[in-house]
Write an enzyme that holds these catalytic residues in place. Structure first.
Site, PDB file in Angstrom:
ATOM      1  N   CYS A 160      93.014  90.114 -67.751  1.00 45.77           N
ATOM      2  CA  CYS A 160      92.979  91.028 -66.597  1.00 45.77           C
ATOM      3  C   CYS A 160      92.028  90.406 -65.574  1.00 45.77           C
ATOM      4  O   CYS A 160      92.121  89.224 -65.291  1.00 45.77           O
ATOM      5  CB  CYS A 160      92.564  92.430 -67.028  1.00 45.77           C
ATOM      6  SG  CYS A 160      90.970  92.522 -67.890  1.00 45.77           S
ATOM      7  N   ARG A 187      90.237  95.617 -69.327  1.00 43.91           N
ATOM      8  CA  ARG A 187      91.571  96.198 -69.514  1.00 43.91           C
ATOM      9  C   ARG A 187      92.354  95.390 -70.545  1.00 43.91           C
ATOM     10  O   ARG A 187      93.100  95.951 -71.361  1.00 43.91           O
ATOM     11  CB  ARG A 187      92.312  96.234 -68.165  1.00 43.91           C
ATOM     12  CG  ARG A 187      91.727  97.211 -67.168  1.00 43.91           C
ATOM     13  CD  ARG A 187      92.331  97.047 -65.778  1.00 43.91           C
ATOM     14  NE  ARG A 187      91.872  95.840 -65.106  1.00 43.91           N
ATOM     15  CZ  ARG A 187      92.267  95.453 -63.889  1.00 43.91           C
ATOM     16  NH1 ARG A 187      93.176  96.173 -63.224  1.00 43.91           N
ATOM     17  NH2 ARG A 187      91.809  94.356 -63.333  1.00 43.91           N
TER      18      ARG A 187
END
Length: 281
Positions: free
Chosen positions: A237, A242
């Site tokens: 990410c 994430r």
């Protein structure tokens, strides 16, 4: 899920409040405000607080990039010791955004050989909505001794990702927003994505109430993007947060050949020597 132990319900967490062998960790984070203030205003009883950007990350190099790489083993051991996390501690993390900030702690613990961690589903919002207790102020924990045991096969380096670009294996999974993937939203010197990467938003694994979707629905979602039962994967990410959550979800689904690119776009997008693609591919 094949690994239901990786996600705990609020009811299960409530049953273990006060258990001396469990450390609850409030992992709420925002780039826009100091979430420690929110923590001090109300958190799960007994919860310590961790800010992944400052408490789990190594200092950036002299060049300024990449920021937010995982700490080295000795530094990480010190951070865990200050949180009261020892070699036998069961850790339960929560946040206010689906568990992806808590997943960064899960990834770091996994990297250093500690598998005893779960993320609380639904976050603090569900806890509050169910009328469960909160307490205010800083929780003073007894320091513990944590032994780091660095484990291969958890994080990927820039060199390993570059090799994957050239060979097509492992599968590169970009879990950022579409605008980040295409380069329309630029959060480094360059915008775009790593050549060959497929884009599946990390949050698509969650329902509207921040609950993890059913295993069958998740398997179908990843299969439609090209992920199969034997696929080895590197998630990335912007800063490996994430991506850590998607790593956690895939692990909960029983997929073991998953790594997270620790430097993620913070490293790749700021390095002019590596290739990028803009737009959709």
């Amino acid at each position: 899920m094949p690994r239901p132990d990786l996600f705990w319900s609020t009811a299960r967490v409530a049953e273990h409040l006060g258990d001396p062998e469990i450390r609850i960790v409030d992992c709420r984070f925002s780039f826009d405000e100091d979430m420690r203030v929110q923590y001090l205003g109300g958190h799960l009883p007994g919860a310590a607080y961790v800010n992944w950007a400052t408490d789990l990350s190594a200092p950036p190099p002299a060049s300024g990039h990449p920021r937010w790489m995982l700490q080295g083993p000795n530094e990480f051991a010190g951070s865990m010791g200050r949180l009261g996390i020892g070699d036998r501690t069961m850790v339960v993390g929560y946040d206010a955004e689906g568990g992806h900030h808590a997943a960064r702690l899960w990834l770091a613990l996994r990297r250093y050989g500690h598998d005893r961690m779960a993320v609380m589903e639904g976050g603090i919002q569900r806890w509050i909505a169910e009328g469960r207790p909160l307490e205010k102020g800083e929780v003073v924990v007894t320091p513990a001794s944590f032994t780091p045991r660095p484990r291969e096969g958890v994080i990927a380096t820039k060199e390993e990702v570059l090799a994957a670009v050239r060979s097509g294996d492992p599968w590169l999974l970009d879990v950022r927003r579409d605008s980040e993937f295409t380069g329309e939203e630029k959060r480094a010197a360059r915008g775009g994505h790593i050549p060959g990467a497929v884009n599946v938003l990390w949050k698509d694994a969650l329902g509207a109430d921040w609950s993890v979707k059913d295993a069958g629905e998740l398997e179908d979602m990843y299969a439609n993007a090209g992920f199969g039962p034997e696929t080895s994967t590197i998630t990335y990410c912007q800063a490996g947060v994430r991506a850590a959550f998607t790593h956690l979800v895939l692990t909960a689904l029983g997929h073991d050949e998953v790594r997270t690119y620790d430097g993620s776009w913070e490293e790749w997008g700021n390095d002019a020597s590596v290739p990028i693609i803009t737009g959709r591919s």
